[in-house]
Design a protein around this motif. Structure first.
Motif, PDB file in Angstrom:
ATOM      1  N   ARG A 289      42.744  38.897  38.004  1.00  9.45           N
ATOM      2  CA  ARG A 289      42.212  40.205  38.427  1.00  9.45           C
ATOM      3  C   ARG A 289      42.661  40.509  39.844  1.00  9.45           C
ATOM      4  NH1 ARG A 289      36.317  39.872  35.792  1.00  9.45           N
ATOM      5  NH2 ARG A 289      36.977  40.422  33.709  1.00  9.45           N
ATOM      6  N   ASN A 290      42.531  39.501  40.719  1.00  8.16           N
ATOM      7  CA  ASN A 290      42.927  39.675  42.109  1.00  8.16           C
ATOM      8  C   ASN A 290      44.416  40.001  42.193  1.00  8.16           C
ATOM      9  OD1 ASN A 290      44.324  37.816  44.380  1.00  8.16           O
ATOM     10  ND2 ASN A 290      42.501  38.788  45.236  1.00  8.16           N
ATOM     11  N   ASN A 293      45.399  43.448  41.003  1.00  4.13           N
ATOM     12  CA  ASN A 293      45.046  44.451  42.009  1.00  4.13           C
ATOM     13  C   ASN A 293      46.070  44.450  43.124  1.00  4.13           C
ATOM     14  OD1 ASN A 293      42.794  45.461  40.811  1.00  4.13           O
ATOM     15  ND2 ASN A 293      41.355  44.193  41.946  1.00  4.13           N
ATOM     16  N   LEU A 294      46.454  43.243  43.578  1.00  6.71           N
ATOM     17  CA  LEU A 294      47.413  43.163  44.682  1.00  6.71           C
ATOM     18  C   LEU A 294      48.765  43.734  44.264  1.00  6.71           C
ATOM     19  CD1 LEU A 294      46.686  39.675  46.279  1.00  6.71           C
ATOM     20  CD2 LEU A 294      45.786  41.906  46.881  1.00  6.71           C
ATOM     21  N   SER A 296      49.057  46.199  42.434  1.00  2.12           N
ATOM     22  CA  SER A 296      48.786  47.609  42.136  1.00  2.12           C
ATOM     23  C   SER A 296      49.099  47.955  40.688  1.00  2.12           C
ATOM     24  CB  SER A 296      49.577  48.550  43.048  1.00  2.12           C
ATOM     25  OG  SER A 296      49.422  48.171  44.367  1.00  2.12           O
TER      26      SER A 296
ATOM     27  N   ILE B  63      46.843  53.251  46.533  1.00  2.00           N
ATOM     28  CA  ILE B  63      46.525  52.157  45.612  1.00  2.00           C
ATOM     29  C   ILE B  63      45.162  52.446  44.996  1.00  2.00           C
ATOM     30  CG2 ILE B  63      46.236  49.679  45.346  1.00  2.00           C
ATOM     31  CD1 ILE B  63      47.716  49.372  48.007  1.00  2.00           C
ATOM     32  N   VAL B  64      45.122  52.557  43.661  1.00  2.00           N
ATOM     33  CA  VAL B  64      43.885  52.916  42.971  1.00  2.00           C
ATOM     34  C   VAL B  64      43.306  51.695  42.269  1.00  2.00           C
ATOM     35  CG1 VAL B  64      42.847  54.460  41.282  1.00  2.00           C
ATOM     36  CG2 VAL B  64      44.890  55.176  42.531  1.00  2.00           C
ATOM     37  N   VAL B  65      41.994  51.483  42.432  1.00  2.00           N
ATOM     38  CA  VAL B  65      41.318  50.449  41.645  1.00  2.00           C
ATOM     39  C   VAL B  65      40.165  51.088  40.891  1.00  2.00           C
ATOM     40  CG1 VAL B  65      41.958  48.444  43.018  1.00  2.00           C
ATOM     41  CG2 VAL B  65      39.961  49.786  43.682  1.00  2.00           C
ATOM     42  N   SER B  76      34.691  43.377  44.756  1.00  4.66           N
ATOM     43  CA  SER B  76      35.869  42.503  44.682  1.00  4.66           C
ATOM     44  C   SER B  76      37.149  43.307  44.887  1.00  4.66           C
ATOM     45  CB  SER B  76      35.936  41.820  43.319  1.00  4.66           C
ATOM     46  OG  SER B  76      34.803  41.027  43.124  1.00  4.66           O
ATOM     47  N   GLN B  77      37.204  44.461  44.254  1.00  2.00           N
ATOM     48  CA  GLN B  77      38.425  45.273  44.342  1.00  2.00           C
ATOM     49  C   GLN B  77      38.666  45.770  45.755  1.00  2.00           C
ATOM     50  OE1 GLN B  77      37.554  48.176  41.343  1.00  2.00           O
ATOM     51  NE2 GLN B  77      38.670  47.031  39.765  1.00  2.00           N
ATOM     52  N   ASP B  80      40.280  43.195  47.734  1.00  2.00           N
ATOM     53  CA  ASP B  80      41.711  43.130  47.422  1.00  2.00           C
ATOM     54  C   ASP B  80      42.478  44.263  48.102  1.00  2.00           C
ATOM     55  OD1 ASP B  80      41.160  40.940  45.922  1.00  2.00           O
ATOM     56  OD2 ASP B  80      41.183  41.986  44.006  1.00  2.00           O
ATOM     57  N   LEU B  81      41.869  45.443  48.166  1.00  2.00           N
ATOM     58  CA  LEU B  81      42.524  46.577  48.835  1.00  2.00           C
ATOM     59  C   LEU B  81      42.755  46.242  50.307  1.00  2.00           C
ATOM     60  CD1 LEU B  81      40.681  49.766  47.529  1.00  2.00           C
ATOM     61  CD2 LEU B  81      43.025  49.071  47.057  1.00  2.00           C
ATOM     62  N   GLN B  84      45.563  44.092  51.171  1.00  2.00           N
ATOM     63  CA  GLN B  84      46.881  44.726  51.104  1.00  2.00           C
ATOM     64  C   GLN B  84      47.180  45.594  52.311  1.00  2.00           C
ATOM     65  OE1 GLN B  84      47.864  46.046  46.863  1.00  2.00           O
ATOM     66  NE2 GLN B  84      45.686  45.683  46.808  1.00  2.00           N
TER      67      GLN B  84
END
Lengths: 324, 314
Positions: A289-290, A293-294, A296, B63-65, B76-77, B80-81, B84
């Motif tokens: 999941r991580n 996300n990284l 994108s 960047i979309v989560v 969590s997301q 992660d953003l 980055q």
């Protein structure tokens, strides 16, 4: 002297061996290697600590699920129990202004009771585990909603949320520490305590286990109670992480927990696998999941990829067993 | 105030385009993180399209989560953003408990936080952009009550209990009900997901209990369209009038054909909210002041004027 040393080191290796989960472990390492090359931000201490933060709730929950699946059961109620635990915690601490110690104990007891009832339904009333825990899933969710009539509770003491944010020694948040303690305790229990070994016996063949003098009903009830209590603990960790509780938390978490256990090599038919594999399963889900996300990756594609990984993991296990 | 804000943006954008025509980003903002509760919901998808479209023109990466409605996933997301290296954070809280933690995490990195739709209690962002709810809900309810001749039994299908839009839309609708003593609120029920299947089910049960319902207000288009379907299934389409909210793509198309009991909605300026969010992010990153609250109006949309919104969503 020399031989005892050898024996001891062997035992030490046993505890942390991934017993049957070498496939998932290789998968995890490959995944990490790929993500390290594919992104700039994956391979760093900070990101690794983030991943640990992100898997705490799933990790604690999946440990309980492992025990239940080891005795060839299933627990669909864990997500709802998590929500119930959070709401009891919020109600006792914020609405009834009780100290956090009492609120946490209350939340754990409420969760354990749900597991106790499920266990009794299964052993005494011969309700299949799937149905018994399905019923408890609905009941626990309803109770969680009734506590505040569906709304959220905020206003925990500041230190509670800080426990999930501040990294002591630059490394461990309290919530991650709790998860690691749960991992180590259950690993040791599963390998060295009679009760831990009994789980495998019951899952392998309950009748044989009974004839061997294991109190199968007692083990079953205690397993569901422990699983629910661990879900309750996961709920407390989640409350700390979010600094708020809401009755709609944890919907479909049971599926994540089951996925982690299965990816970690524990068989749904019971008797084989263990917590070691589950920890790897949890890490695979967390890293995936991580990493996505990284990278994108679009949210829709992420869902497809996670499904594919579950299929791959289970297929790999099946092939391995067929070759044996 | 607003004028000053707009001029600041304009000058920053103009200056950047003039000096570094090929450089990426605007005013030091090269990468924006956008945390969305649930892309299945057209409302959030429209905001995302607004942000992406406008940022794309400015050469800003987005960047979309998608948290799939789960607060824990969203936290969590956001971690992660931040890993980055985003320069600004557009935060649409997921779940009924809008978590303060993502805001705190971004604040710790010194990044501008732009809240859209809702903001967490006790941890406001640099600005919050949300659709006006009370007056627009009043207009919708006023319209459907008017179509029913100002009287009759009415039911309300609420959104997720306790969320700001749920509370405010009911407040607005209540104003219209109170102005018409002939209207009787006979039932109300809350949904979890604002979804059509919930709307269908809730409306079906309500129609079972009160077959003489004249007016239904669904607090989101999904709920309203589900309710309209239930009305059709019960063969009560001639008798019942349904109003919705949001102006979803599917709802607007349904209004254009105008062959269901669902006849009115309030179209939110979702794409404009996305543009506003990007502009605010750039402004805050460059030290310009932005209003604490920015509240674009929703437009009452009926069968007559829906077509132009289908062509271009505001």
């Amino acid at each position: 002297m020399n031989s005892t040393d050898k024996k001891r080191s062997l035992q030490f290796r046993d505890v942390f061996s991934v017993g049957g989960a070498t496939g998932p472990l290789i998968g995890l390492l490959l995944l990490c290697a790929f993500l390290s090359f594919a992104t700039d931000s994956f391979f760093s201490i900070r990101n690794f600590l983030n991943i640990l933060d992100q898997i705490t709730v799933l990790g604690v929950m999946a440990v309980g699920m492992t025990f239940v699946i080891l005795i060839a059961g299933i627990d669909l109620s864990v997500g709802s129990v998590l929500a119930l635990s959070m709401m009891v915690l919020g109600y006792l601490n914020v609405e009834a202004s009780m100290p956090m110690g009492i609120a946490i104990s209350g939340a754990l007891v409420a969760s354990a009771l749900v597991g106790l009832v499920a266990g009794l339904l299964i052993t005494e009333f011969k309700v299949p585990p799937f149905i018994a825990t399905l019923a408890m899933m609905s009941i626990a969710r309803g109770l969680a909603n009734m506590i505040t009539d569906g709304s959220q509770i905020i206003g925990f003491p500041a230190w509670f949320n800080m426990g999930a944010i501040i990294r002591y020694g630059g490394f461990l948040t309290s919530t991650v520490a709790v998860m690691l303690i749960v991992f180590i305790t259950t690993l040791l229990y599963q390998r060295y305590r009679e009760g831990g070994r009994a789980l495998y016996a019951v899952g392998g063949n309950p009748e044989v286990a009974r004839l061997a003098g294991i109190k199968v009903k007692r083990v079953t009830v205690l397993t569901y109670t422990a699983c629910a209590a661990l879900s309750g603990l996961a709920g407390i960790l989640l409350a700390a992480r979010l600094d708020a509780v809401q009755p709609s938390s944890g919907v479909a978490y049971e599926l994540d927990a089951i996925a982690a256990v299965v990816i970690g090599g524990t068989s749904l038919s019971g008797g084989t696998g263990g917590v070691g594999g589950t920890i790897i399963g949890v890490l695979i889900i967390g890293v995936l999941r991580n990493g996505l996300n990284l990278l994108s990756v679009s949210p829709f594609l992420q869902a497809v990829i996670i499904g594919l990984v579950i299929v791959l993991a289970v297929a790999a296990e099946t092939f391995k067993h067929r070759e044996q | 105030m607003k004028l000053m804000f707009k001029t600041t943006i304009a000058s920053i954008v103009a200056a950047t385009i003039a000096t570094t025509a090929l450089a990426e980003g605007v005013g030091g903002v090269n990468k924006i993180g956008l945390a969305v509760p649930n892309l299945q919901a057209d409302f959030f998808n429209q905001i995302k399209l607004g942000v992406e479209g406008y940022a794309g023109k400015l050469g800003i990466e987005v960047i979309v989560v998608d948290a799939k409605n789960d607060t824990a996933t969203q936290v969590s997301q956001v971690q992660d953003l931040l890993t980055q290296g985003i320069d600004a954070f557009i935060y649409i809280p997921a779940g009924a408990a809008a978590a303060a933690v993502p805001t705190r995490l971004a604040r710790a990195e010194g990044i501008p936080v732009i809240n859209v739709d809702r903001e967490p209690d006790g941890a406001p962002g640099d600005t919050v952009i949300y659709g006006e709810n009370v007056m627009s809900a009043y207009q919708v309810c006023d319209h459907i009550i008017g179509l029913a001749g100002g009287k009759g039994k009415m039911v309300v299908i609420h959104g997720q209990k306790g969320t700001t839009p749920e509370v405010q839309r009911f407040e607005g609708c209540k104003m219209a009900m109170d102005e018409n003593p002939g209207v009787e609120l006979v039932a109300q029920q809350w949904s979890q997901q604002w979804s059509p299947d919930e709307g269908f089910q809730i409306a079906q049960n309500m129609l079972q209990a009160h077959p003489d319902i004249r007016i239904i207000f669904g607090q989101a288009d999904g709920l309203a369209m589900g309710a309209a379907k239930a009305v059709q299934v019960a063969s009560l389409a001639d008798q019942v009038i349904v109003g919705g909210y949001d102006g979803d793509g599917a709802a607007l198309k349904s209004l254009v054909t105008c062959d269901t009991p669902f006849v009115v909605t309030a179209t939110q300026s979702t794409q404009a909210m996305g543009v506003l969010a990007v502009n605010s992010a750039i402004a805050v990153a460059n030290g310009a002041s932005v209003p604490a609250r920015q509240i674009p109006n929703a437009v009452l949309t009926t069968c007559d004027n829906a077509a132009k919104f289908v062509e271009k969503h505001p």
